[in-house]
Design an enzyme around this catalytic site. Structure first.
Site, PDB file in Angstrom:
ATOM      1  N   TYR A  57       0.821  -1.212   0.000  1.00  0.00           N
ATOM      2  CA  TYR A  57       0.000   0.000   0.000  1.00  0.00           C
ATOM      3  C   TYR A  57       0.858   1.267   0.000  1.00  0.00           C
ATOM      4  O   TYR A  57       1.800   1.396   0.780  1.00  0.00           O
ATOM      5  CB  TYR A  57      -0.919   0.030   1.224  1.00  0.00           C
ATOM      6  CG  TYR A  57      -1.646   1.359   1.381  1.00  0.00           C
ATOM      7  CD1 TYR A  57      -2.688   1.690   0.520  1.00  0.00           C
ATOM      8  CD2 TYR A  57      -1.256   2.289   2.344  1.00  0.00           C
ATOM      9  CE1 TYR A  57      -3.337   2.909   0.632  1.00  0.00           C
ATOM     10  CE2 TYR A  57      -1.909   3.511   2.472  1.00  0.00           C
ATOM     11  CZ  TYR A  57      -2.947   3.816   1.607  1.00  0.00           C
ATOM     12  OH  TYR A  57      -3.575   5.024   1.709  1.00  0.00           O
ATOM     13  N   HIS A  87      -3.952  16.342  -2.396  1.00  0.00           N
ATOM     14  CA  HIS A  87      -4.349  16.432  -1.000  1.00  0.00           C
ATOM     15  C   HIS A  87      -4.172  17.836  -0.405  1.00  0.00           C
ATOM     16  O   HIS A  87      -4.496  18.060   0.760  1.00  0.00           O
ATOM     17  CB  HIS A  87      -3.541  15.423  -0.163  1.00  0.00           C
ATOM     18  CG  HIS A  87      -3.978  14.000  -0.353  1.00  0.00           C
ATOM     19  ND1 HIS A  87      -3.993  13.395  -1.586  1.00  0.00           N
ATOM     20  CD2 HIS A  87      -4.416  13.062   0.527  1.00  0.00           C
ATOM     21  CE1 HIS A  87      -4.416  12.143  -1.460  1.00  0.00           C
ATOM     22  NE2 HIS A  87      -4.677  11.913  -0.190  1.00  0.00           N
ATOM     23  N   ASN A 199       1.215  11.597   5.597  1.00  0.00           N
ATOM     24  CA  ASN A 199       0.609  10.770   6.632  1.00  0.00           C
ATOM     25  C   ASN A 199       1.254  11.127   7.979  1.00  0.00           C
ATOM     26  O   ASN A 199       2.477  11.172   8.076  1.00  0.00           O
ATOM     27  CB  ASN A 199       0.860   9.296   6.330  1.00  0.00           C
ATOM     28  CG  ASN A 199      -0.411   8.564   5.949  1.00  0.00           C
ATOM     29  OD1 ASN A 199      -0.624   7.428   6.350  1.00  0.00           O
ATOM     30  ND2 ASN A 199      -1.260   9.206   5.168  1.00  0.00           N
ATOM     31  N   TYR A 283     -16.450  29.172  47.201  1.00  0.00           N
ATOM     32  CA  TYR A 283     -15.666  28.127  46.546  1.00  0.00           C
ATOM     33  C   TYR A 283     -14.569  28.680  45.634  1.00  0.00           C
ATOM     34  O   TYR A 283     -13.499  28.078  45.494  1.00  0.00           O
ATOM     35  CB  TYR A 283     -16.570  27.228  45.711  1.00  0.00           C
ATOM     36  CG  TYR A 283     -17.470  26.308  46.498  1.00  0.00           C
ATOM     37  CD1 TYR A 283     -17.433  26.261  47.883  1.00  0.00           C
ATOM     38  CD2 TYR A 283     -18.370  25.473  45.832  1.00  0.00           C
ATOM     39  CE1 TYR A 283     -18.260  25.416  48.596  1.00  0.00           C
ATOM     40  CE2 TYR A 283     -19.206  24.617  46.532  1.00  0.00           C
ATOM     41  CZ  TYR A 283     -19.150  24.595  47.918  1.00  0.00           C
ATOM     42  OH  TYR A 283     -19.970  23.756  48.614  1.00  0.00           O
ATOM     43  N   ARG A 286     -11.844  29.242  48.108  1.00  0.00           N
ATOM     44  CA  ARG A 286     -11.532  28.102  48.949  1.00  0.00           C
ATOM     45  C   ARG A 286     -11.098  26.867  48.145  1.00  0.00           C
ATOM     46  O   ARG A 286     -10.274  26.071  48.585  1.00  0.00           O
ATOM     47  CB  ARG A 286     -12.756  27.750  49.791  1.00  0.00           C
ATOM     48  CG  ARG A 286     -12.470  26.772  50.896  1.00  0.00           C
ATOM     49  CD  ARG A 286     -13.683  26.241  51.636  1.00  0.00           C
ATOM     50  NE  ARG A 286     -14.941  26.899  51.462  1.00  0.00           N
ATOM     51  CZ  ARG A 286     -16.117  26.293  51.668  1.00  0.00           C
ATOM     52  NH1 ARG A 286     -16.146  25.017  52.029  1.00  0.00           N
ATOM     53  NH2 ARG A 286     -17.245  26.939  51.506  1.00  0.00           N
ATOM     54  N   PHE A 331      -1.336   6.636  12.189  1.00  0.00           N
ATOM     55  CA  PHE A 331      -1.651   8.023  11.829  1.00  0.00           C
ATOM     56  C   PHE A 331      -2.909   8.542  12.522  1.00  0.00           C
ATOM     57  O   PHE A 331      -3.220   9.718  12.431  1.00  0.00           O
ATOM     58  CB  PHE A 331      -1.871   8.130  10.315  1.00  0.00           C
ATOM     59  CG  PHE A 331      -2.838   7.084   9.813  1.00  0.00           C
ATOM     60  CD1 PHE A 331      -4.185   7.130  10.107  1.00  0.00           C
ATOM     61  CD2 PHE A 331      -2.381   6.021   9.050  1.00  0.00           C
ATOM     62  CE1 PHE A 331      -5.067   6.155   9.664  1.00  0.00           C
ATOM     63  CE2 PHE A 331      -3.250   5.040   8.590  1.00  0.00           C
ATOM     64  CZ  PHE A 331      -4.599   5.110   8.901  1.00  0.00           C
ATOM     65  N   GLU A 416     -11.866   5.331   5.204  1.00  0.00           N
ATOM     66  CA  GLU A 416     -11.514   5.985   6.466  1.00  0.00           C
ATOM     67  C   GLU A 416     -12.835   6.301   7.178  1.00  0.00           C
ATOM     68  O   GLU A 416     -13.321   7.431   7.170  1.00  0.00           O
ATOM     69  CB  GLU A 416     -10.677   7.228   6.186  1.00  0.00           C
ATOM     70  CG  GLU A 416      -9.357   6.856   5.511  1.00  0.00           C
ATOM     71  CD  GLU A 416      -8.632   8.030   4.875  1.00  0.00           C
ATOM     72  OE1 GLU A 416      -9.050   9.187   5.118  1.00  0.00           O
ATOM     73  OE2 GLU A 416      -7.665   7.797   4.136  1.00  0.00           O
TER      74      GLU A 416
END
Length: 525
Positions: A57, A87, A199, A283, A286, A331, A416
């Site tokens: 791959y 991309h 990646n 609070y 404190r 990844f 994906e």
């Protein structure tokens, strides 16, 4: 933390502090011959796979849903150039140069480990960009956090093939113009190189580095400013007693309580009301150890996970040795995405409790401190409207606290089918912290105003020095004025870390030590 002069990429243990040091130029990142030999061996393994024709791959197949499409030996190099271009789909304002530089640093370190098949020439070109202040321009939006940060990493490495833009010595220019200025030429990427470059989780991790730094600053300021407000409103020291936190020993709680005890050491203000009739404080005063401490614990969790990620191989496939290449999921950004969402909540809560202390200071219920922190009100509104701003910021942060990692939209035609959205987690966390810096600046102003009404009594030496420092920048307010100018001063002071530097300087001069058992864990990264 003492930074090293040099850092050996791919071999030494990278921390957030060292990464920031390299980005700032305080640490020089280098390659050893041993590292480069591992890189060459890994690159040769990829060449061997191509030569044998084994189907692996990303080396001789398409990407994502095209993983079953075999690519010819002749086209494997074209494939790597194409993937950077296809991309590069990021949108939105560019991330800061500091973040882009951190991305580059983290990616160099990961690739230099010798499991990615990157060529030595490519790695050396990446280092050239870092050393010559030619930082690629990276859009802020477009990553879903798996297969890592594909879009931002693609933009980060477009300049390697002569495309995209770079911030070169303070000027944004096309990469072609950079090549004319420097004599560089585009690289021809070998098999798998494009995929190795894009990646990974370096966009998410770079944000996490900055979150770690900025959140630690916010945590430190919250303790200091909270201690000043405690003095201004004559709060009790008993909730910070060491014995109380030994019976519920969360590290963050103990650390915060110890810091506040140190800051108030020797206070005349505390002695003045030690026998007062008030039984309990609200609070927001404190419970500072419990609330600030919980945020400290979240910070520590992020620090621990981030160090693992910074020293990991997060691309795909991973080339283990001559016989084993694994297409897995290193990844995936989920480990940091969830931690960043946790850190975002931790930061938001710092702002939330700070806003409550600001409101408390305006009520006029503390002896000697007038309502709205000003004597002559009516004609003057005093500090009333500053709390509107802190309330708006605190509310905005709450709306930003929805965890991005709780969402997932399938991509890549279902290949994906679960993604982390960690890039959004990182961006939101930084936005929340920046809002908290603004809230803390308002608390700093109101705490300093309340503190003024305790004169001539003195606080601990550290807080007295801080108050004097603030008064060199912002005067005591007897009448209304444009408080936005004061707030901007406070924001700048906090962002520059001037108060932290002052505190450390006073501590050193007076030979004081922080009264906390967890100083090392929480104050270094």
């Amino acid at each position: 933390m003492q930074l090293p002069e040099t850092f050996h990429f791919g071999e030494e243990h990278l921390t957030a502090g060292i990464a920031l040091g390299i980005a700032k130029g305080a640490v020089k990142g280098v390659f050893s011959e041993n590292c480069l030999q591992k890189v060459r061996t890994s690159s040769q393994r990829v060449e061997n796979i191509v030569a044998k024709g084994d189907t692996v791959y990303g080396i001789n197949t398409g990407f994502g849903p095209l993983c079953n499409t075999k690519i010819s030996r002749e086209d494997t190099k074209i494939l790597q150039s194409n993937i950077l271009q296809s991309h590069s789909v990021g949108v939105g304002e560019p991330i800061s140069q500091k973040l882009a530089k951190l991305m580059l640093i983290l990616k160099i370190h990961a690739l230099a480990k010798g499991y990615s098949g990157i060529a030595e020439t490519t790695l050396q070109r990446m280092l050239w960009h870092l050393e010559n202040d030619a930082i690629p321009v990276v859009p802020s939006q477009g990553s879903v956090g798996a297969s890592g940060d594909l879009a931002p990493l693609s933009h980060l490495f477009l300049p390697l093939i002569g495309l995209g833009k770079v911030d070169y010595k303070g000027e944004v220019i096309p990469t072609g113009e950079l090549f004319v200025k420097t004599g560089l030429k585009p690289l021809e990427l070998g098999p798998k190189e494009g995929l190795a470059l894009i990646n990974g989780t370096q966009f998410i991790a770079a944000h996490a580095v900055l979150v770690l730094q900025k959140l630690q600053y916010a945590l430190r300021h919250a303790d200091i400013i909270g201690a000043m407000m405690l003095e201004g409103l004559q709060g009790s020291m008993k909730p910070f007693h060491e014995k109380l936190h030994e019976v519920r020993p969360f590290k963050g709680n103990q650390h915060v309580a110890g810091r506040i005890r140190t800051l108030l050491q020797g206070s005349e203000i505390l002695e003045d009301h030690i026998d007062c009739e008030r039984v309990q404080d609200p609070y927001s005063l404190r419970c500072m150890p419990q609330v600030h401490g919980a945020s400290r614990n979240a910070w520590l969790h992020l620090k621990e996970l981030l160090e693992v990620e910074l020293n990991s191989v997060t691309d795909n496939p991973v080339i283990i040795d001559d016989e084993l290449t694994i297409s897995g999921g290193n990844f995936h950004g989920q480990p940091l995405a969830m931690a960043l969402d946790y850190a975002a909540l931790a930061a938001s809560e710092l702002g939330n409790i700070s806003d409550r202390r600001i409101y408390l200071a305006l009520e006029g219920n503390s002896p000697g401190v007038p309502k709205l922190l000003m004597q002559d009100t009516g004609i003057n509104s005093g500090y009333m409207i500053l709390q509107y701003t802190s309330a708006a910021l605190a509310s905005e942060n709450k709306s930003l606290c929805f965890p991005a990692s709780a969402d997932s939209i399938p991509t890549s035609l279902g290949q994906e089918d679960h993604v982390s959205m960690g890039s959004i987690s990182g961006r939101k966390a930084l936005q929340i912290i920046e809002n908290v810096e603004k809230i803390l600046s308002i608390e700093l102003l109101t705490a300093a105003q309340a503190f003024e009404y305790r004169k001539p009594l003195k606080s601990g030496v550290v807080l007295d020095e801080i108050h004097k420092f603030i008064r060199t920048k912002v005067s005591f307010a007897e009448n209304d004025r444009v408080f936005a100018d004061d707030i901007e001063m406070g924001i700048a002071t906090i962002q520059k870390g001037e108060i932290i530097d002052l505190v450390e300087g006073v501590m050193k001069r007076k030979n004081l030590e922080w009264n906390t058992p967890h100083q090392e864990a929480f104050e270094t990264y």
